[in-house]
Design an enzyme around this catalytic site. Structure first.
Site, PDB file in Angstrom:
ATOM      1  N   CYS C 164       0.841  -1.191   0.000  1.00 28.60           N
ATOM      2  CA  CYS C 164       0.000   0.000   0.000  1.00 28.60           C
ATOM      3  C   CYS C 164       0.880   1.246   0.000  1.00 28.60           C
ATOM      4  CB  CYS C 164      -0.889  -0.052   1.236  1.00 28.60           C
ATOM      5  SG  CYS C 164      -2.133   1.223   1.234  1.00 28.60           S
ATOM      6  N   CYS C 349      -9.031   5.053  -7.440  1.00 28.28           N
ATOM      7  CA  CYS C 349      -8.497   5.690  -6.247  1.00 28.28           C
ATOM      8  C   CYS C 349      -8.027   7.084  -6.585  1.00 28.28           C
ATOM      9  CB  CYS C 349      -7.416   4.855  -5.591  1.00 28.28           C
ATOM     10  SG  CYS C 349      -5.822   5.069  -6.311  1.00 28.28           S
TER      11      CYS C 349
END
Lengths: 406, 406, 406
Positions: C164, C349
């Site tokens: 991430c 995103c």
């Protein structure tokens, strides 16, 4: 350094010297004696000399005689070359006279270090340059002859350690433009030979996305490039690099490295080995408190190492800002007042390509930066043109400076 | 070569042959005998064959029978294959007949050199191609089967020495478009295997910023790429490169290298080892003054060396311009007049991606260039479509050529 | 698994757990018992934690207590940590109680693997992080101190194996923005240290032209970067990489690698060595048919090898889609109905930079893709802001999900 009539000597009659003198005149008491000593009788707007090389400008349009504008403001003008500096006696000497000073501003720029590369330079060598009116005029005549031919090989470049590579970029692109207009670009090769580690480095590690922009521009213009180049020798018809590769030419213009002025190099502790003056952030000499420096004469460390040395450029814009800061700090010595940081400078410059131009603004000049603008467009050409006109009027009439782009 | 009724033979019935014949008819005296000898009975608009591969065009829509349009203009048409050329006797021979000539124009294109790579090509090998209607139709059927499946591996490429890699780019992108429309792109890999040293090289060192544009496009389309690839072997289900890497496929289309026509290769001194004709700038054979050449048959040196050989492409547009120049210069031999440079050509081409297209214009075709345009947009697809329609009408009716984009 | 009152246990109270529970409630009979067991009493909108680090958000604004919204919909909420899973007995155990299940959904996310690198992490180490409210608040306070100083060195990075990395990009750019606004960017260095093979890889081989976009962005922001970095040691004032290079810092935030939850790692055959659950495309455990998984807990193979390991990220958006698919497939077990593919997911995103933002949409998430959108603009910041507000309301009130951008 506080009582009595002060004598300030400014060495240099270009962006640094003139602006320092004007600023000192504004800040020092009326009775302070300000003397500008310049090797040249005229101020020359050096950023436009590449236009002289292209034949687009007469050198006389870029010059302003220094005596009248300075004297009109009560600044003494001496046309002469400083040959010695005695920081203990506080004197500078030309061939004919000695000038004592209470404070000194060195804005004498640099020497062109053609001697570093055999065969380099327009006088004893084979490559042209564009840092004086005479150089620009000589390059113009040689270039015109080559461009008048049916075909040719153009090699534009910069020597190892060069700081001011911008004009090389401009001239390479402007030659491309001229050849396209004549519809014979396809019969000329243009090669760009630079010590920079990548195109668009400019001695400052790039300005925002300038590397990509220059690479795209050179791709579109079919300008071949050689980076990390160290020119070892300039023959009558070819550049020879340190790796033995050769770049034959019919016309070559190569930006030399700079060296500090000889009278600076002669003083122990004033300058680094190349002759550039080590200064405090306030632009005072690290060793001699009453000596200030501005512009090309000042030593600025590069933002990082490169395989082949590339030095940090000092634009006219930066030099002017440094000169104003040096003058302000020097005046603060005499009259009190706050000193300012003269080494954290922003700078705007416009590189002309003949058919378009590149506007680059960096604040501060060295990365990391608070702000960066990199734009391309015809409008930037007109801005450059307008600015040249304004600047020459400004030198003549001491108009307020124009910090455009911010 | 001046008095009497002249016989001119033109070999080839594609862009070069037809345009040369039309231009000769316009320029030569009425009594001159012009003969076109073509292996094919029809002119085929080859640039649209990738659309046949995709199933978007019927081959018949891309063809025009040659006999009627030529005969209507007083040009003799011979459907046959030239098997021998005797430049001393000034004769060409087909299997059935001998044709003497006063001047010859060779616009016979090239052979597809599948034999250079074991397993290559649609006839004895395992990879498809798109240079003839039959090839395009065969690739269409095979591709349709693979695209109808649930998942698959597509490998599009070009052999070492290939010149005409454009259709490979088009087909890779069009397959991506088709798979996206079917919402199953994620279950197919598309790999692009090319001898070019970088994407967008196109055999000419790139066209302006084409390399960057193609790299971005392939990134956005997730088309994997292998550059500097030399295909060593084409197996039934995989390409094997010279470095032993393997690229398995369910469908593969590989552009072959070209070889000059066999009858050209048979003549000593006419062609280079690959069979492409060495010409003067006026497009006459360097050895035989009464032989002219145009289009793919002509030898053009690459602009620079590459790790794996890539040859210079000749677009339909260039071929047409060369044919017109060759015809003009040949006519000048008979009737006087100024000869023109037929080797410094501009070219415009449009590469279709199915959902957008790339317009590329280069003048001249090889760098450095006077002008270069590289643009991307749907409008370029419509321009390509319209141009195809116009061109086929033009061949039928000898309409004026349309030099679009300039 | 068909007759009688069904007990479904959901482990996890973040994107995966809450959405799975809501979806199960909609799809299962009224008498089915749904239990959510969560270590945290609150749902936290993790994507906004970097804004907490910057001091732009109070953590409390990003949290919603889980008990009321779940109970209002007839879902039992247990605040506790699962410590053991017995797939044979079909039970999970917390420290205080045992919960039998007919079906289990594991959406327990991951552990932060600070232990993999000596000195890493905010608790026993020297680097900050931003995956919990406490971490974000600690990093905020430390960052504020450093940014209040006159100069500093910021090192933002990710450990080898991290998945991430997005928040690291965001924080590096937001710090640049904040320093520019304070006009002291030039006195701070920002260095980005990442295991990715190139900037903009994001663990998925890049998203369309994201690599080029990020490289340009970092060039414009003068953020230095080190790719293929494997952090070997985090000292009190420097990161030391595996190649022995050192990156001194005054503030450092480093994204750790993730490990599967301990109770998952304890079950033989459920998870891969890192503790991520191996699932069928329907998101059922490959070994235990009545165990489903969603979100970070799921094992996803990277699209290709990288010199330093980089794992595939699972965004909140993906986790939600996976949870809904897992719930749907689990319900189909009980009540019949078609199962869906829960592993071929799209994801949108938005990465915030403080002064602009990057909108990235990929369908599917891993290449090759049917659709990809990469855009930059202030509007994307507002979209991110709005979405955060909506999402928190949605968790509170079980509003319909908003699959924006498609």
């Amino acid at each position: 350094m506080s009582a009595g009539r002060k004598r300030v000597v400014v060495v240099g009659g270009s962006f640094g010297g003139v602006n320092a003198a004007y600023e000192l005149r504004r800040r020092l008491p009326r009775d302070a004696e300000i003397t500008v000593i310049s090797r040249d009788a005229e101020f020359t707007f050096i950023p436009s000399l590449p236009w002289v090389t292209m034949g687009w400008r007469d050198p006389s349009r870029l010059q302003v005689r220094l005596d009248a504008p300075l004297q009109r403001r009560g600044i003494r003008f001496v046309h002469g070359e400083v040959q010695e500096l005695d920081p203990q006696a506080c004197e500078v000497r030309t061939s004919s006279q000695t000038y004592p000073y209470d404070a000194l501003v060195i804005a004498s720029g640099a020497e062109l270090d053609y001697a570093a590369v055999p065969g380099l330079g327009p006088q004893v060598g084979h490559t042209f340059s564009t840092f004086t009116c005479a150089e620009a005029a000589a390059s113009r005549d040689a270039l015109a002859r080559v461009l008048a031919a049916d075909k040719g090989r153009i090699v534009i470049g910069a020597a190892a350690g060069a700081s001011c590579v911008g004009p090389a970029y401009e001239i390479a692109m402007m030659i491309d433009t001229v050849l396209k207009r004549a519809r014979k670009r396809h019969r000329f090769s243009i090669t760009f030979v630079t010590p920079e580690p990548f195109l668009g480095h400019f001695g400052v590690g790039g300005i925002g996305t300038s590397p990509r922009m220059v690479q795209d521009e050179f791709a579109e213009r079919h300008i071949d490039s050689v980076v990390n180049a160290r020119i070892a020798n300039a023959g009558p018809d070819r550049l020879i690099l340190a790796d033995a590769s050769e770049h034959p030419f019919d016309f070559s213009l190569v930006i030399p490295a700079f060296l500090g002025s000889p009278f600076v190099r002669g003083v122990d502790g004033l300058a680094n080995p190349k002759g550039f003056i080590s200064v405090t952030p306030q632009l005072a000499s690290a060793k001699f408190a009453n000596i200030y420096a501005a512009g090309v004469a000042v030593a600025i460390a590069p933002p990082g190492p490169t395989p082949v040395p590339v030095a940090v450029p000092k634009t006219g814009h930066m030099t002017e800002l440094m000169a104003q800061a040096a003058a302000r700090n020097l005046a603060a010595e005499f009259t009190g007042g706050v000193k300012v940081d003269g080494m954290t400078l922003h700078s705007t410059c416009i590189a002309d390509a003949g058919d378009t131009a590149f506007y680059m603004s960096a604040d501060p000049f060295l990365p990391p930066r608070n702000k960066v603008i990199v734009k391309r467009g015809k409008w930037a050409r007109y801005l450059k043109l307008t600015f040249e006109r304004y600047y020459l009027a400004r030198i003549r009439h001491d108009l307020p400076s124009m910090d455009f782009g911010w």
